[in-house]
Design an enzyme around this catalytic site. Structure first.
Site, short mmCIF file in Angstrom:
data_model
loop_
_atom_site.label_atom_id
_atom_site.label_comp_id
_atom_site.label_asym_id
_atom_site.label_seq_id
_atom_site.Cartn_x
_atom_site.Cartn_y
_atom_site.Cartn_z
N SER A 44 0.80 -1.22 0.00
CA SER A 44 0.00 0.00 0.00
C SER A 44 0.83 1.27 0.00
CB SER A 44 -0.93 0.00 1.21
OG SER A 44 -0.16 -0.11 2.38
N THR A 98 -1.73 3.21 4.25
CA THR A 98 -1.06 4.50 4.13
C THR A 98 -0.21 4.73 5.37
OG1 THR A 98 -2.74 5.55 2.80
CG2 THR A 98 -1.47 7.00 4.21
N THR A 109 1.59 6.95 0.28
CA THR A 109 0.67 5.86 -0.05
C THR A 109 0.66 5.57 -1.55
OG1 THR A 109 -1.61 5.08 0.26
CG2 THR A 109 -1.36 7.35 -0.43
N ARG A 155 -7.03 8.78 -10.21
CA ARG A 155 -7.59 9.09 -8.90
C ARG A 155 -6.48 9.51 -7.90
NH1 ARG A 155 -7.02 7.13 -3.34
NH2 ARG A 155 -9.00 7.46 -2.30
N VAL A 156 -6.79 10.55 -7.15
CA VAL A 156 -5.90 10.99 -6.08
C VAL A 156 -6.72 11.01 -4.80
CG1 VAL A 156 -4.62 12.98 -5.17
CG2 VAL A 156 -4.42 12.37 -7.60
N GLY A 157 -6.12 10.52 -3.71
CA GLY A 157 -6.85 10.47 -2.44
C GLY A 157 -6.54 11.66 -1.54
N ASP A 158 -6.69 11.43 -0.27
CA ASP A 158 -6.46 12.50 0.71
C ASP A 158 -5.00 12.68 1.08
OD1 ASP A 158 -6.61 9.86 1.86
OD2 ASP A 158 -6.42 10.81 3.83
N THR A 186 -5.70 7.89 7.57
CA THR A 186 -5.63 6.74 6.68
C THR A 186 -7.06 6.25 6.43
OG1 THR A 186 -4.64 4.54 6.34
CG2 THR A 186 -5.33 5.07 8.57
N GLY A 187 -7.23 5.48 5.38
CA GLY A 187 -8.56 4.98 5.06
C GLY A 187 -9.08 5.57 3.77
N GLY A 223 -9.90 7.88 1.32
CA GLY A 223 -9.50 9.28 1.20
C GLY A 223 -10.63 10.22 0.85
N1 ASP Z 1 -6.02 7.31 2.34
C1 ASP Z 1 -5.52 6.61 1.19
C2 ASP Z 1 -6.25 7.03 -0.03
O1 ASP Z 1 -7.45 7.24 0.03
C3 ASP Z 1 -5.60 5.13 1.26
C4 ASP Z 1 -5.45 4.49 2.57
O2 ASP Z 1 -5.07 5.09 3.55
O3 ASP Z 1 -5.73 3.31 2.64
O4 ASP Z 1 -5.63 7.10 -1.07
#
Ligand code: ASP
Length: 337
Positions: A94, A196, A214, A224-227, A247-248, A250
């Site tokens: 990850s 992450t 991450t 795609r871009v996350g948080d 984390t999680g 995004g």
């Molecule tokens: N937060 C990250 C994202 O959404 C992924 C993760 O933390 O699992 O890209």
């Protein structure tokens, strides 16, 4: 460590929720339990500095950060060096090399870093460079910008001496090929013990820095871009108050500007634990929140070195290295139904 997934899948509503703990949680709890101290509040009244915390069970990464801090290094160097350990760890699917790809088979990395002055740097959709966190630091220190994306970010990295390499390992390629057959192109979020990597450190001078790195949501749509690389969402540091990293899923963190929210709640007087809990509450209490189908976790530290961690579902954890003890601490969580 066996990979575990949480499927963000609309079909996993009520009935699926009954099995939420097995999906959200991990089958392999034994090592966690061995290494964990159940804790809902992680505060120390006289926290000793320096200290470092990180998302998930990453004791090698926090050990590296502490090594830097104990050698007199600052918090910024510590979080960068700590994150690099996990970026280079091919077994972690990850982060960095070995990260799971998007649905087209491309490994794309997001990372950011923030220092005690509020300076920050970020890279999004970075390909073929393992140490995204170090590229983010170069963006912060060597450019007038905060964020570089895609090919521009890669070219910048190469110009700074980073070696391009193939980040898709055989194991991640195999997992992707298997997913293509079975998962029918539904997004999957990784909830394994190693997700992450977000890291926050306070050095011996009491200064705070943070970093986050991450490969994002596994099998995400291309582009795609996350948080994680978004300052205020995946990470926020305010050296007067404290810092937070997420984390999680995004998208849910971005919608609530989660890390900034946690720091602002601490500014208003909440402890790191209370602030993390309130930020999770903002997500789960939204009308029509689908929180049972996704995970979000926060860790935070305040200027005194008190810490907090909280998530929507079970099995999120924080690694904390302080006062000679480098340990995994299981987080308290919202969904106890
Ligand atoms: N937060 C990250 C994202 O959404 C992924 C993760 O933390 O699992 O890209």
């Amino acid at each position: 460590m066996k990979r575990r997934n949480f499927i963000k899948n609309a079909t996993l509503s009520s009935a699926g929720l009954a099995i939420g703990s097995s999906l959200v949680g991990c089958a392999d709890t034994s090592s966690k339990e061995k290494n964990s101290t159940a804790a809902t509040v992680n505060n120390a009244s006289t926290a000793k500095l320096p200290m470092v915390i990180a998302t998930w069970h990453v004791i090698d990464a926090t050990a590296k950060a502490m090594e830097v801090l104990q050698a007199g290094g600052n918090a910024l160097d510590a979080v960068e060096q700590g994150c690099r350990i996990e970026e280079a760890n091919e077994k972690g699917q990850s982060v960095g090399k070995g990260g799971l790809p998007d649905r087209d088979g491309n490994v794309t990395l997001d990372a950011c870093i923030m220092d005690k002055h509020g300076n920050c740097g970020s890279v999004v959709y970075l390909q073929n460079i393992t140490h995204a966190v170090s590229v983010a630091r170069k963006v912060m220190e060597d450019t007038p910008h905060v964020m570089l994306a895609g090919e521009g970010a890669k070219q910048f990295a190469v110009s700074k001496g980073f070696e391009p390499e193939d980040l898709l390992t055989e194991a991640s390629k195999k997992a992707w090929e298997k997913w293509k057959i079975e998962a029918q192109y539904k997004p999957i979020i990784n909830i394994e013990n190693h997700d992450t990597i977000g890291m926050l450190a306070i050095d011996k001078n009491g200064d705070i820095s943070g970093a986050c790195t991450t490969s994002g949501l596994a099998y995400k749509l291309g582009g795609r871009v996350g948080d994680s690389p978004i300052i205020g969402s995946g990470l926020f540091v305010d050296n007067e108050i404290g810092a937070c990293v997420a984390t999680g899923l995004g998208e849910e963190v971005v919608k609530t500007v989660g890390s900034f929210l946690v720091v602002e709640l601490m500014r208003q007087g909440k402890s790191p634990q209370e602030a993390c809990e309130e930020a999770i509450s903002r997500i789960v209490k939204k009308p029509n929140s689908q929180f049972k189908d996704f995970q979000v976790g926060y860790i935070a530290v305040n200027k005194k070195g008190e810490t907090g961690s909280y998530s929507i579902h079970q099995w999120f954890s924080m690694t904390k290295f302080q006062d000679g003890v480098n340990e995994q601490i299981q987080s308290d969580y919202f969904n106890k139904a």
